[in-house]
Design a protein around this motif. Sequence first.
Motif, mmCIF file in Angstrom:
data_model
loop_
_atom_site.group_PDB
_atom_site.id
_atom_site.type_symbol
_atom_site.label_atom_id
_atom_site.label_comp_id
_atom_site.label_asym_id
_atom_site.label_seq_id
_atom_site.Cartn_x
_atom_site.Cartn_y
_atom_site.Cartn_z
ATOM 1 N N SER A 257 54.522 -23.216 29.464
ATOM 2 C CA SER A 257 53.189 -23.605 28.358
ATOM 3 C C SER A 257 52.806 -25.009 28.277
ATOM 4 O O SER A 257 53.767 -25.779 28.347
ATOM 5 C CB SER A 257 53.563 -22.805 26.991
ATOM 6 N N LYS A 258 51.845 -25.318 27.700
ATOM 7 C CA LYS A 258 51.381 -26.687 27.617
ATOM 8 C C LYS A 258 50.314 -26.691 26.596
ATOM 9 O O LYS A 258 49.609 -26.071 26.508
ATOM 10 C CB LYS A 258 50.841 -27.228 28.722
ATOM 11 N N SER A 259 50.569 -27.746 25.386
ATOM 12 C CA SER A 259 49.694 -27.748 24.376
ATOM 13 C C SER A 259 48.292 -28.430 24.703
ATOM 14 O O SER A 259 48.698 -29.556 25.623
ATOM 15 C CB SER A 259 50.267 -28.672 23.295
ATOM 16 N N THR A 260 47.234 -28.204 24.588
ATOM 17 C CA THR A 260 46.234 -28.771 24.887
ATOM 18 C C THR A 260 45.365 -29.570 23.644
ATOM 19 O O THR A 260 44.160 -30.126 23.845
ATOM 20 C CB THR A 260 44.970 -27.831 25.618
ATOM 21 N N GLY A 261 45.782 -29.507 22.689
ATOM 22 C CA GLY A 261 45.323 -30.129 21.509
ATOM 23 C C GLY A 261 46.323 -31.021 20.586
ATOM 24 O O GLY A 261 47.239 -31.170 21.161
ATOM 25 N N SER A 262 45.976 -31.231 19.467
ATOM 26 C CA SER A 262 46.959 -31.824 18.634
ATOM 27 C C SER A 262 47.993 -31.232 18.075
ATOM 28 O O SER A 262 47.903 -29.778 18.169
ATOM 29 C CB SER A 262 46.232 -32.546 17.289
ATOM 30 N N GLU A 263 49.183 -31.848 17.804
ATOM 31 C CA GLU A 263 50.352 -30.981 17.646
ATOM 32 C C GLU A 263 51.328 -31.925 16.610
ATOM 33 O O GLU A 263 50.913 -33.130 16.396
ATOM 34 C CB GLU A 263 51.198 -30.896 18.683
ATOM 35 N N VAL A 264 52.019 -30.927 15.925
ATOM 36 C CA VAL A 264 52.898 -31.994 15.170
ATOM 37 C C VAL A 264 54.579 -31.458 15.432
ATOM 38 O O VAL A 264 54.948 -30.086 15.474
ATOM 39 C CB VAL A 264 52.623 -31.207 13.694
ATOM 40 N N VAL A 265 55.057 -32.356 15.678
ATOM 41 C CA VAL A 265 56.604 -32.172 16.231
ATOM 42 C C VAL A 265 57.414 -31.667 14.898
ATOM 43 O O VAL A 265 57.415 -32.133 13.933
ATOM 44 C CB VAL A 265 57.090 -33.459 16.603
ATOM 45 N N LEU A 266 58.232 -30.486 15.147
ATOM 46 C CA LEU A 266 58.929 -29.912 14.086
ATOM 47 C C LEU A 266 60.468 -30.015 14.559
ATOM 48 O O LEU A 266 60.776 -30.184 15.819
ATOM 49 C CB LEU A 266 58.507 -28.475 14.061
ATOM 50 N N PRO A 267 61.556 -29.727 13.799
ATOM 51 C CA PRO A 267 62.865 -29.522 13.988
ATOM 52 C C PRO A 267 62.785 -28.616 15.064
ATOM 53 O O PRO A 267 62.147 -27.317 14.898
ATOM 54 C CB PRO A 267 63.732 -29.382 12.747
ATOM 55 N N TRP A 268 63.868 -28.650 16.115
ATOM 56 C CA TRP A 268 64.036 -27.732 17.066
ATOM 57 C C TRP A 268 63.997 -26.227 16.131
ATOM 58 O O TRP A 268 64.963 -25.941 15.409
ATOM 59 C CB TRP A 268 65.053 -28.014 17.926
ATOM 60 N N GLY A 269 63.382 -25.272 16.697
ATOM 61 C CA GLY A 269 63.748 -23.954 16.301
ATOM 62 C C GLY A 269 63.022 -23.344 15.079
ATOM 63 O O GLY A 269 63.033 -22.296 14.516
ATOM 64 N N THR A 270 62.176 -24.458 14.379
ATOM 65 C CA THR A 270 61.559 -24.006 13.253
ATOM 66 C C THR A 270 60.637 -22.649 13.344
ATOM 67 O O THR A 270 59.907 -22.691 14.313
ATOM 68 C CB THR A 270 60.640 -25.452 12.695
ATOM 69 N N LYS A 271 60.707 -21.935 12.343
ATOM 70 C CA LYS A 271 59.822 -20.663 12.457
ATOM 71 C C LYS A 271 58.333 -21.315 12.210
ATOM 72 O O LYS A 271 57.924 -22.037 11.751
ATOM 73 C CB LYS A 271 60.170 -19.742 11.336
ATOM 74 N N GLY A 272 57.481 -20.705 13.365
ATOM 75 C CA GLY A 272 56.315 -20.769 13.463
ATOM 76 C C GLY A 272 55.872 -21.767 14.424
ATOM 77 O O GLY A 272 54.791 -22.164 14.658
ATOM 78 N N GLY A 273 57.161 -22.257 14.997
ATOM 79 C CA GLY A 273 56.943 -23.482 16.119
ATOM 80 C C GLY A 273 57.017 -22.794 17.362
ATOM 81 O O GLY A 273 57.142 -21.767 17.678
ATOM 82 N N LYS A 274 56.709 -24.031 18.285
ATOM 83 C CA LYS A 274 56.695 -23.334 19.853
ATOM 84 C C LYS A 274 57.414 -24.169 20.637
ATOM 85 O O LYS A 274 57.112 -25.610 20.500
ATOM 86 C CB LYS A 274 55.196 -23.173 20.349
ATOM 87 N N LYS A 275 58.137 -24.202 21.703
ATOM 88 C CA LYS A 275 58.493 -25.064 22.855
ATOM 89 C C LYS A 275 57.233 -25.465 23.645
ATOM 90 O O LYS A 275 56.964 -24.539 24.187
ATOM 91 C CB LYS A 275 59.675 -24.361 23.484
ATOM 92 N N VAL A 276 57.394 -26.645 23.738
ATOM 93 C CA VAL A 276 56.275 -27.065 24.860
ATOM 94 C C VAL A 276 56.994 -28.262 25.713
ATOM 95 O O VAL A 276 58.128 -28.663 25.461
ATOM 96 C CB VAL A 276 54.988 -27.715 24.230
ATOM 97 N N LEU A 277 56.355 -28.723 26.801
ATOM 98 C CA LEU A 277 57.023 -29.538 27.751
ATOM 99 C C LEU A 277 56.066 -30.754 27.726
ATOM 100 O O LEU A 277 54.857 -30.812 27.726
ATOM 101 C CB LEU A 277 56.978 -28.989 28.915
ATOM 102 N N LYS A 278 56.722 -31.908 28.069
ATOM 103 C CA LYS A 278 55.999 -32.953 28.444
ATOM 104 C C LYS A 278 56.795 -33.957 29.636
ATOM 105 O O LYS A 278 57.956 -34.016 29.695
ATOM 106 C CB LYS A 278 56.368 -33.998 27.240
ATOM 107 N N GLU A 279 55.863 -34.254 30.674
ATOM 108 C CA GLU A 279 56.453 -34.960 31.697
ATOM 109 C C GLU A 279 56.740 -36.394 31.310
ATOM 110 O O GLU A 279 55.913 -37.101 30.694
ATOM 111 C CB GLU A 279 55.371 -35.031 32.771
ATOM 112 N N VAL A 280 57.780 -36.800 31.784
ATOM 113 C CA VAL A 280 58.434 -38.161 31.397
ATOM 114 C C VAL A 280 58.950 -38.858 32.670
ATOM 115 O O VAL A 280 59.005 -38.403 33.846
ATOM 116 C CB VAL A 280 59.454 -38.144 30.535
#
Length: 502
Positions: A257-280
């Motif tokens: 999966s990949k986010s296509t809009g704005s996002e708020v980074v949450l602590p890892w595993g926070t309920k309601g959040g989602k894992k996404v990837l970023k190329e570095v």
Amino acid sequence: MNTRAKRLILPLGGALIATGMIGATLAPSASAQTKPAPVKSGKLANSGTDAKAIAGSWTPSKLKAAKSYLEDSSLSGKMKASTRKASADGKAGAIAPQGAGGKTAGKSKNVNLPTNVGKVFFQVDGKPYWCSGTSIQSKYHNLVATAGHCVYDTDKNKYVDNFVFIPGYYQGKAPWGVYVGAKVNLHTDFSVYEDYDYDYAFVNVYNGVKQTGEKIVDKTTYDAYKGPKWANDVEITKDEYQKKYDEKGGETADAWSKSTGSEVVLPWGTKGGKKVLKEVTKDEYDKAPAANAKVNYAKAPRKTSTEIVDEVTYNNYKGPGYKKIVDSAYTITHYFVKYWVKQTTNVKYYKTVFHIRTFQDAGRLGDNVGGQGFSWNRSTKSKFFSFGYPTSAHLDGDKVYTGETMKWCYGQAGPAPAVAKYKAEEQLAIKCAFTPGATGGPWLIQYSNAKRTGYVNGVVSLTLDTDGNKRYDRITTPYFNSDTYGVYKYAANLWTGKLTTS
């Protein structure tokens, strides 16, 4: 160029000199022969894997982007014939042509072009260039004749990179396949003293390969494949993503999966959040926490992938991927980290599709297009046909050739001008309006217009404007003597073999 004194050349012993014009034969075994003193021999490809990557790197777009190799190949000014004349150093000899140099033709007023003449492509300092060349008779039907300066960089004292021969080249097409150079054989006076009286080379090539298309494979096959390859991302539905996610126990190249809009980074595993990837970048990836660390921006190794691209794509790429040349192949490796977010827009879902370029064995060079014969110690006043791919404009700016189609010249040889810059004192010349690009093309005696074959008795070395009127009017060749035969004979008995195409 170096300024070492030109050494005196002694003729080879009788063991290397054939006594009949057609009766000469090749040595019985490459493994049994000893390399004669004037031969410098070396590798152009270190392995079959390396050679396959080289073949795949010459895409149609790269072939068309290559430039004619103009380095050390031309001169202009008022010139006179050299006072030193080439002469035979033993009995004349010849090796008969092998096969036909194209479809046998009937009587014609036109010159039928040989299909075993073509272009040699190579790289110098990472840039693609080309010269002309021809298939020539040999024991294993695997030999190409061209100019020495088209395979050896005398300024850096090294062989050129990524050498291939394409017989019958026409407008970016390789109708009989691509033949990767395996071994190169030169006269030592060219490699050591930069003496253009020895500006010739004989290159052993692998069996040809033809690019047959592309194939979609899984990531394991893709990672193991050593030939040209690339990957692209394809959008999939959420249901397709979820099915693969559940099947694999997490995100893989088949579903991510990949986010296509704005996002708020949450602590890892926070309920309601989602894992996404970023190329570095590779540096960022190397410094990232281990993949099993339950923190943001940890490594996502399953998404790492390497693609092999052509040189133009490699040079133009500006993204975070890690660029590296591996075994002559241009590679870009992509690294990713993972983190946990709350997204304000929909997540998009993708799979990565892996492609490899496929090949088939095209067979031996001489079996496909035949091989021109070879001759030495012939008359310095012989009549020659010369073939090649001239491309450069004349020095006055008039451009009459494209370099995409083969051209020919015909004339009687005479002494060439002495060219001190290239230590050329005993070359032959014919009147010809070829411009640079034809360099390395064959000079043929006894050319049969019906069979499209003759005897290679020279190769285009220099293109000259001898009267200073800014129009090229002569091409030159080294005189082929017993030393030339010694280099040819050694090369003509070397085996190369075929490349694996799987």
